[in-house]
Write an enzyme that holds these catalytic residues in place. Structure first.
Site, PDB file in Angstrom:
ATOM      1  N   ILE A  36       0.748  -1.165  -0.039  1.00 54.81           N
ATOM      2  CA  ILE A  36      -0.034   0.205  -0.095  1.00 54.81           C
ATOM      3  C   ILE A  36       0.837   1.326   0.259  1.00 54.81           C
ATOM      4  O   ILE A  36       0.241   2.389  -0.116  1.00 54.81           O
ATOM      5  CB  ILE A  36      -1.088   0.152   1.340  1.00 54.81           C
ATOM      6  CG1 ILE A  36      -0.196   0.146   2.391  1.00 54.81           C
ATOM      7  CG2 ILE A  36      -2.057  -1.026   1.103  1.00 54.81           C
ATOM      8  CD1 ILE A  36      -1.438   0.387   3.830  1.00 54.81           C
ATOM      9  N   ASN A  91      13.601  -8.186   4.882  1.00 52.26           N
ATOM     10  CA  ASN A  91      14.184  -7.346   6.296  1.00 52.26           C
ATOM     11  C   ASN A  91      13.921  -8.177   7.510  1.00 52.26           C
ATOM     12  O   ASN A  91      12.707  -8.793   7.382  1.00 52.26           O
ATOM     13  CB  ASN A  91      13.237  -5.990   6.216  1.00 52.26           C
ATOM     14  CG  ASN A  91      13.461  -5.106   5.238  1.00 52.26           C
ATOM     15  OD1 ASN A  91      14.527  -5.122   4.619  1.00 52.26           O
ATOM     16  ND2 ASN A  91      12.304  -4.417   4.786  1.00 52.26           N
ATOM     17  N   HIS A 104       8.280 -12.310   5.136  1.00 54.58           N
ATOM     18  CA  HIS A 104       7.576 -11.750   3.779  1.00 54.58           C
ATOM     19  C   HIS A 104       8.955 -11.494   3.108  1.00 54.58           C
ATOM     20  O   HIS A 104       9.669 -11.088   3.700  1.00 54.58           O
ATOM     21  CB  HIS A 104       6.433 -10.660   4.005  1.00 54.58           C
ATOM     22  CG  HIS A 104       7.137  -9.618   4.776  1.00 54.58           C
ATOM     23  ND1 HIS A 104       7.124  -9.637   6.216  1.00 54.58           N
ATOM     24  CD2 HIS A 104       7.357  -8.129   4.325  1.00 54.58           C
ATOM     25  CE1 HIS A 104       7.596  -8.254   6.308  1.00 54.58           C
ATOM     26  NE2 HIS A 104       8.040  -7.440   5.226  1.00 54.58           N
TER      27      HIS A 104
END
Length: 119
Positions: A36, A91, A104
């Protein structure tokens, strides 16, 4: 590291369909949806359906789920026409920029990258 449980995890809620997302692909083990707040013209997050806080934790409990995340990311890169020019970024930990503690991968593409430009 901040820990999140499946009940308060944003990505678990997206996986469950409780929060809408712009899904671009999915498999039995993973889903892919547009970020987003994209860092590039193409910025897709690929998340396993299984809740684990980091990619390392996911690898420790399910090599199959980890492999599926990267297979789906590659499939999305092909779908988006960037199979030959993209980055996959992971990350791990808040000091590395992880804000959602559900494993992710960021698939980033659509902009010219250089060694001096991290994103």
């Amino acid at each position: 590291m901040t820990s999140q449980t499946p009940s308060d995890c944003l990505f678990c809620k997206i996986v469950a369909g409780e929060i809408p997302s712009d899904r671009v692909a999915e498999s039995e083990r993973s889903i892919a949806f547009r970020d987003i707040s994209p860092a590039a013209p193409i910025h897709v997050l690929v998340v396993p359906r299984r809740h684990e806080p980091t990619v390392g934790a996911l690898a420790a409990v399910s090599a199959e789920d980890l492999a599926d995340v990267f297979r789906l990311a590659s499939r999305v890169a092909e779908q988006e026409g960037v199979a030959d020019a993209h980055r996959m970024i992971v990350n791990t930990g808040s000091d590395a920029g992880q804000t959602i503690f559900h494993a992710h991968v960021h698939l980033i593409a659509g902009a010219a990258f250089s060694e001096g430009r991290m994103l």
